[in-house]
Design a protein around this motif. Structure first.
Motif, PDB file in Angstrom:
ATOM      1  N   PHE A  25      -7.483   1.832  14.850  1.00  0.00           N
ATOM      2  CA  PHE A  25      -5.999   1.667  15.131  1.00  0.00           C
ATOM      3  C   PHE A  25      -5.398   3.138  15.741  1.00  0.00           C
ATOM      4  O   PHE A  25      -6.004   4.034  15.202  1.00  0.00           O
ATOM      5  CB  PHE A  25      -5.193   1.570  13.854  1.00  0.00           C
ATOM      6  N   SER A  27     -10.572   1.372   9.413  1.00  0.00           N
ATOM      7  CA  SER A  27     -10.658   0.764   8.153  1.00  0.00           C
ATOM      8  C   SER A  27     -11.745   1.225   7.409  1.00  0.00           C
ATOM      9  O   SER A  27     -12.888   1.684   8.008  1.00  0.00           O
ATOM     10  CB  SER A  27     -10.742  -0.694   8.255  1.00  0.00           C
ATOM     11  N   ASP A  28     -11.666   1.175   5.907  1.00  0.00           N
ATOM     12  CA  ASP A  28     -12.735   1.521   5.160  1.00  0.00           C
ATOM     13  C   ASP A  28     -13.951   0.690   4.865  1.00  0.00           C
ATOM     14  O   ASP A  28     -14.918   1.217   5.308  1.00  0.00           O
ATOM     15  CB  ASP A  28     -12.163   1.747   3.953  1.00  0.00           C
ATOM     16  N   ASP A  29     -13.482  -0.539   5.124  1.00  0.00           N
ATOM     17  CA  ASP A  29     -14.793  -1.728   5.119  1.00  0.00           C
ATOM     18  C   ASP A  29     -13.853  -3.020   5.829  1.00  0.00           C
ATOM     19  O   ASP A  29     -13.222  -3.659   4.858  1.00  0.00           O
ATOM     20  CB  ASP A  29     -15.049  -1.961   3.710  1.00  0.00           C
ATOM     21  N   PRO A  30     -14.275  -3.191   6.859  1.00  0.00           N
ATOM     22  CA  PRO A  30     -13.392  -4.506   7.349  1.00  0.00           C
ATOM     23  C   PRO A  30     -13.914  -5.754   6.726  1.00  0.00           C
ATOM     24  O   PRO A  30     -13.134  -6.632   6.878  1.00  0.00           O
ATOM     25  CB  PRO A  30     -13.818  -4.263   8.919  1.00  0.00           C
ATOM     26  N   SER A  38      -4.735 -10.829   2.467  1.00  0.00           N
ATOM     27  CA  SER A  38      -5.559  -9.826   2.008  1.00  0.00           C
ATOM     28  C   SER A  38      -6.295  -9.009   3.130  1.00  0.00           C
ATOM     29  O   SER A  38      -6.666  -7.941   2.906  1.00  0.00           O
ATOM     30  CB  SER A  38      -6.604 -10.554   1.103  1.00  0.00           C
ATOM     31  N   TYR A  43     -12.937  -1.344  12.571  1.00  0.00           N
ATOM     32  CA  TYR A  43     -11.635  -1.553  12.854  1.00  0.00           C
ATOM     33  C   TYR A  43     -10.881  -0.285  13.292  1.00  0.00           C
ATOM     34  O   TYR A  43     -11.013   0.524  12.211  1.00  0.00           O
ATOM     35  CB  TYR A  43     -11.004  -2.430  12.101  1.00  0.00           C
ATOM     36  N   TYR A  79       0.700  -1.146  -0.100  1.00  0.00           N
ATOM     37  CA  TYR A  79      -0.140  -0.022  -0.132  1.00  0.00           C
ATOM     38  C   TYR A  79       0.997   1.215   0.091  1.00  0.00           C
ATOM     39  O   TYR A  79       1.784   1.566   0.710  1.00  0.00           O
ATOM     40  CB  TYR A  79      -0.952  -0.188   1.263  1.00  0.00           C
ATOM     41  N   PHE A 116      -6.925   7.909   7.847  1.00  0.00           N
ATOM     42  CA  PHE A 116      -6.402   8.511   8.969  1.00  0.00           C
ATOM     43  C   PHE A 116      -6.974   9.716   9.539  1.00  0.00           C
ATOM     44  O   PHE A 116      -7.298  10.506   8.556  1.00  0.00           O
ATOM     45  CB  PHE A 116      -4.711   8.633   8.510  1.00  0.00           C
ATOM     46  N   GLN A 124     -14.222  -5.961   3.582  1.00  0.00           N
ATOM     47  CA  GLN A 124     -13.537  -6.220   2.362  1.00  0.00           C
ATOM     48  C   GLN A 124     -12.072  -6.219   2.420  1.00  0.00           C
ATOM     49  O   GLN A 124     -11.409  -5.600   3.167  1.00  0.00           O
ATOM     50  CB  GLN A 124     -13.794  -5.037   1.392  1.00  0.00           C
ATOM     51  N   ALA A 125     -11.559  -7.392   1.785  1.00  0.00           N
ATOM     52  CA  ALA A 125     -10.043  -7.555   2.194  1.00  0.00           C
ATOM     53  C   ALA A 125      -9.104  -6.467   1.434  1.00  0.00           C
ATOM     54  O   ALA A 125      -9.537  -6.064   0.186  1.00  0.00           O
ATOM     55  CB  ALA A 125      -9.743  -8.988   1.399  1.00  0.00           C
ATOM     56  N   GLY A 126      -8.162  -6.270   2.237  1.00  0.00           N
ATOM     57  CA  GLY A 126      -7.144  -5.440   1.554  1.00  0.00           C
ATOM     58  C   GLY A 126      -7.457  -3.814   1.346  1.00  0.00           C
ATOM     59  O   GLY A 126      -7.072  -3.006   0.692  1.00  0.00           O
ATOM     60  N   THR A 127      -8.520  -3.410   2.188  1.00  0.00           N
ATOM     61  CA  THR A 127      -8.811  -2.196   1.997  1.00  0.00           C
ATOM     62  C   THR A 127      -7.956  -1.140   2.936  1.00  0.00           C
ATOM     63  O   THR A 127      -7.212  -1.607   3.776  1.00  0.00           O
ATOM     64  CB  THR A 127     -10.373  -1.811   2.447  1.00  0.00           C
ATOM     65  N   ALA A 128      -7.954   0.052   2.564  1.00  0.00           N
ATOM     66  CA  ALA A 128      -6.948   0.886   3.057  1.00  0.00           C
ATOM     67  C   ALA A 128      -7.530   1.512   4.271  1.00  0.00           C
ATOM     68  O   ALA A 128      -8.634   1.354   4.819  1.00  0.00           O
ATOM     69  CB  ALA A 128      -6.883   2.195   2.099  1.00  0.00           C
ATOM     70  N   LEU A 129      -6.587   2.148   5.196  1.00  0.00           N
ATOM     71  CA  LEU A 129      -6.655   2.938   6.451  1.00  0.00           C
ATOM     72  C   LEU A 129      -7.195   4.340   5.973  1.00  0.00           C
ATOM     73  O   LEU A 129      -6.631   5.030   4.948  1.00  0.00           O
ATOM     74  CB  LEU A 129      -5.818   2.683   7.307  1.00  0.00           C
ATOM     75  N   TYR A 167      -1.025  -3.070   9.293  1.00  0.00           N
ATOM     76  CA  TYR A 167       0.013  -2.920   8.232  1.00  0.00           C
ATOM     77  C   TYR A 167       1.402  -2.666   8.979  1.00  0.00           C
ATOM     78  O   TYR A 167       1.620  -2.341  10.242  1.00  0.00           O
ATOM     79  CB  TYR A 167      -0.109  -1.578   7.613  1.00  0.00           C
TER      80      TYR A 167
END
Lengths: 116, 116
Positions: free
Chosen positions: B34, B94-97, A98, B32, A33, B106, B99-104, A105
Motif C-alpha cells: 500500500f 501487510s503482516d500476513d495477507p 475481517s 499486499y 485498529y 509502515f 490472516q484476517a484482520g492483521t495490521a499494516l 483501511y
C-alpha cells in the motif's frame, strides 16, 4: 457517509493524568485498529478490536495503555498516568470485514496528544 | 517478519518534474502493498494498493506504483509533480495477507517537497 471520526483532535495532558481517545468507525465497519505515530516515525500498530473483543494487542505497551470497543458507542484508547514519551499522534482505522485488503483501511484524522 | 524501508526521508522536486519515491519490503509470503499520503494535520489517505494481479497499479491523483518481486520493491511514481502533491508518503505492507484482520507495517515515511 461520515468517515472515521476521532476526537478530540488535539489533547493536552499534564504528566500523571489520564488521556481518553475516542474513535467512531465508519458506518457498517465493525473492525477497529489503533496506531501510534511518533515524531518522524511511521505508524506503529497498537491494537485490533472487534465489537466487545480485543483480537490482537501485540503492539500495546504492557502498562498504562488499554483499549475497548463496546457493543454501543465508540472505541476508546485509554492511557493512564501519561508521560512525556506518550506525546504522539494516535490514529484509528476501521474496516468493514475481517480482511481489509479488498478495501484498505479507512483512517481517521487522528488525535494529537501532547503531554506537558 | 515483514518490514518496509523507504529510501530517502525527504525528496524535493520542481513542479512538473518526475516524482519517484522508493519503497523496498521484506516478506516471507506474497505481500499486499500500500501507499498512503498524509497531508499536514490530517489522517492517512489511501493512494493505491497491490494485492494480486497486474503489477502496475494506478492510484488517485495520477500516482502509480509497480510491484517488482525480483527487486522486492514497490516504488511510487508520478510523471509530473504538482504543488498540491507536497505531503508525507508512507509505504506499507501487510503482516500476513492470509490472516484476517492483521495490521499494516509502515515505513518511516518520505516527505515530498515541490517547488515552483
Amino acid at each position: 457517509n461520515a468517515g472515521v471520526m476521532q476526537n478530540p483532535r488535539h489533547l493536552v495532558r499534564r504528566r500523571g493524568q489520564e488521556a481518553r481517545l475516542r474513535c467512531s468507525p465508519m458506518k457498517g465497519h465493525s473492525h477497529v485498529y489503533w496506531y501510534r505515530q511518533l515524531p518522524e516515525e511511521g505508524l506503529k500498530f497498537m491494537v485490533y478490536l472487534q465489537k466487545e473483543n480485543i483480537i490482537d494487542e501485540s503492539g500495546m505497551p504492557k502498562e498504562r495503555f488499554s483499549a475497548e470497543f463496546p457493543k454501543e458507542g465508540p472505541s476508546i484508547l485509554r492511557i493512564q498516568q501519561v508521560v512525556r514519551g506518550d506525546s504522539a499522534a494516535y490514529f484509528c482505522a476501521s474496516s468493514p470485514g475481517s480482511s481489509p485488503y479488498g478495501y484498505g483501511y479507512t483512517f481517521g484524522s487522528g488525535t494529537r496528544l501532547t503531554v506537558v | 517478519a515483514q518490514s518496509v524501508t523507504q529510501l530517502g526521508s525527504h525528496v524535493s522536486v520542481s513542479e512538473g518534474a518526475l516524482v519517484l519515491l522508493r519503497c523496498n519490503y521484506s516478506s516471507s509470503v506474497p505481500p499486499y502493498l500500500f501507499w498512503y499520503v498524509q497531508y499536514p494535520n490530517q489522517g492517512l489517505q489511501l493512494l493505491l494498493k497491490y494485492t494480486t494481479g497486474a503489477t502496475l497499479v494506478k492510484g488517485i491523483n495520477g500516482f502509480e506504483a509497480e510491484f517488482k518481486k525480483s527487486e522486492t520493491s514497490f516504488h511510487l511514481t508520478k510523471p509530473s509533480a504538482h504543488m498540491s502533491d507536497a505531503a508525507e508518503y508512507f509505504c506499507a505492507v501487510s503482516d500476513d495477507p492470509n490472516q484476517a484482520g492483521t495490521a499494516l507495517i509502515f515505513g518511516k515515511g518520505t516527505t515530498l517537497s515541490v517547488s515552483s
